[in-house]
Design a protein around this motif. Structure first.
Motif, PDB file in Angstrom:
ATOM      1  N   VAL A 184      22.756 -40.350 -49.881  1.00 49.73           N
ATOM      2  CA  VAL A 184      21.671 -39.518 -49.367  1.00 49.73           C
ATOM      3  C   VAL A 184      20.586 -40.402 -48.761  1.00 49.73           C
ATOM      4  CG1 VAL A 184      19.810 -37.940 -50.035  1.00 49.73           C
ATOM      5  CG2 VAL A 184      22.116 -37.577 -50.900  1.00 49.73           C
ATOM      6  N   TYR A 185      20.243 -41.474 -49.447  1.00 48.50           N
ATOM      7  CA  TYR A 185      19.202 -42.386 -48.980  1.00 48.50           C
ATOM      8  C   TYR A 185      19.573 -43.008 -47.634  1.00 48.50           C
ATOM      9  CZ  TYR A 185      16.165 -46.497 -48.886  1.00 48.50           C
ATOM     10  OH  TYR A 185      15.262 -47.466 -48.518  1.00 48.50           O
ATOM     11  N   ILE A 214      27.729 -35.696 -45.285  1.00 46.00           N
ATOM     12  CA  ILE A 214      28.278 -34.938 -44.154  1.00 46.00           C
ATOM     13  C   ILE A 214      27.198 -34.105 -43.450  1.00 46.00           C
ATOM     14  CG2 ILE A 214      29.901 -33.093 -43.532  1.00 46.00           C
ATOM     15  CD1 ILE A 214      31.835 -34.318 -45.554  1.00 46.00           C
ATOM     16  N   PRO A 215      26.332 -33.383 -44.161  1.00 47.55           N
ATOM     17  CA  PRO A 215      25.294 -32.631 -43.437  1.00 47.55           C
ATOM     18  C   PRO A 215      24.356 -33.542 -42.638  1.00 47.55           C
ATOM     19  CG  PRO A 215      25.476 -31.838 -45.689  1.00 47.55           C
ATOM     20  CD  PRO A 215      26.333 -33.057 -45.584  1.00 47.55           C
ATOM     21  N   PRO A 231      26.772 -53.666 -49.429  1.00 48.66           N
ATOM     22  CA  PRO A 231      25.367 -54.074 -49.287  1.00 48.66           C
ATOM     23  C   PRO A 231      24.399 -52.885 -49.379  1.00 48.66           C
ATOM     24  CG  PRO A 231      26.673 -54.811 -47.404  1.00 48.66           C
ATOM     25  CD  PRO A 231      27.578 -54.035 -48.299  1.00 48.66           C
ATOM     26  N   GLU A 232      24.869 -51.675 -49.012  1.00 53.80           N
ATOM     27  CA  GLU A 232      23.996 -50.502 -49.101  1.00 53.80           C
ATOM     28  C   GLU A 232      23.581 -50.239 -50.547  1.00 53.80           C
ATOM     29  OE1 GLU A 232      27.534 -49.109 -47.853  1.00 53.80           O
ATOM     30  OE2 GLU A 232      26.978 -50.635 -46.412  1.00 53.80           O
ATOM     31  N   TYR A 233      24.518 -50.449 -51.464  1.00 52.71           N
ATOM     32  CA  TYR A 233      24.211 -50.221 -52.872  1.00 52.71           C
ATOM     33  C   TYR A 233      23.167 -51.210 -53.365  1.00 52.71           C
ATOM     34  CZ  TYR A 233      28.483 -47.352 -53.002  1.00 52.71           C
ATOM     35  OH  TYR A 233      29.441 -46.399 -52.773  1.00 52.71           O
ATOM     36  N   LYS A 234      23.302 -52.465 -52.936  1.00 50.05           N
ATOM     37  CA  LYS A 234      22.336 -53.480 -53.348  1.00 50.05           C
ATOM     38  C   LYS A 234      20.944 -53.154 -52.801  1.00 50.05           C
ATOM     39  CE  LYS A 234      23.793 -57.861 -53.571  1.00 50.05           C
ATOM     40  NZ  LYS A 234      24.420 -59.115 -53.108  1.00 50.05           N
TER      41      LYS A 234
END
Length: 75
Positions: free
Chosen positions: A45-46, A51-52, A13-16
């Motif tokens: 990143v969004y 990791i950072p 769902p994050e990609y969508k």
């Protein structure tokens, strides 16, 4: 959009969500489906999944816990 690319986007769902907020990626993936790795990186990143970003969030939480413990010990 290529079926493999579309299937990958449907899996998370994050990609969508990222695609809805950044429609330029829809056009990019239509023309260049090989840029799917760049899309996944930009999505991470969004959403703060690198990791950072995770380490920074963890550090902020630890700082808050230490501050609360310090306040409780002073009383």
């Amino acid at each position: 959009m290529h079926p493999q690319t579309y299937a990958l986007i449907k899996t998370k769902p994050e990609y969508k969500e990222f695609l809805r907020f950044h429609p330029q990626w829809y056009r990019t993936l239509n023309k260049h489906p090989e840029k799917i790795e760049e899309f996944i990186s930009a999505s991470k990143v969004y959403h703060g999944q690198t990791i950072p970003q995770r380490l920074e969030r963890f550090q902020k939480n630890m700082d808050m816990v230490l501050m609360i413990l310090k306040l409780l010990n002073n009383k």
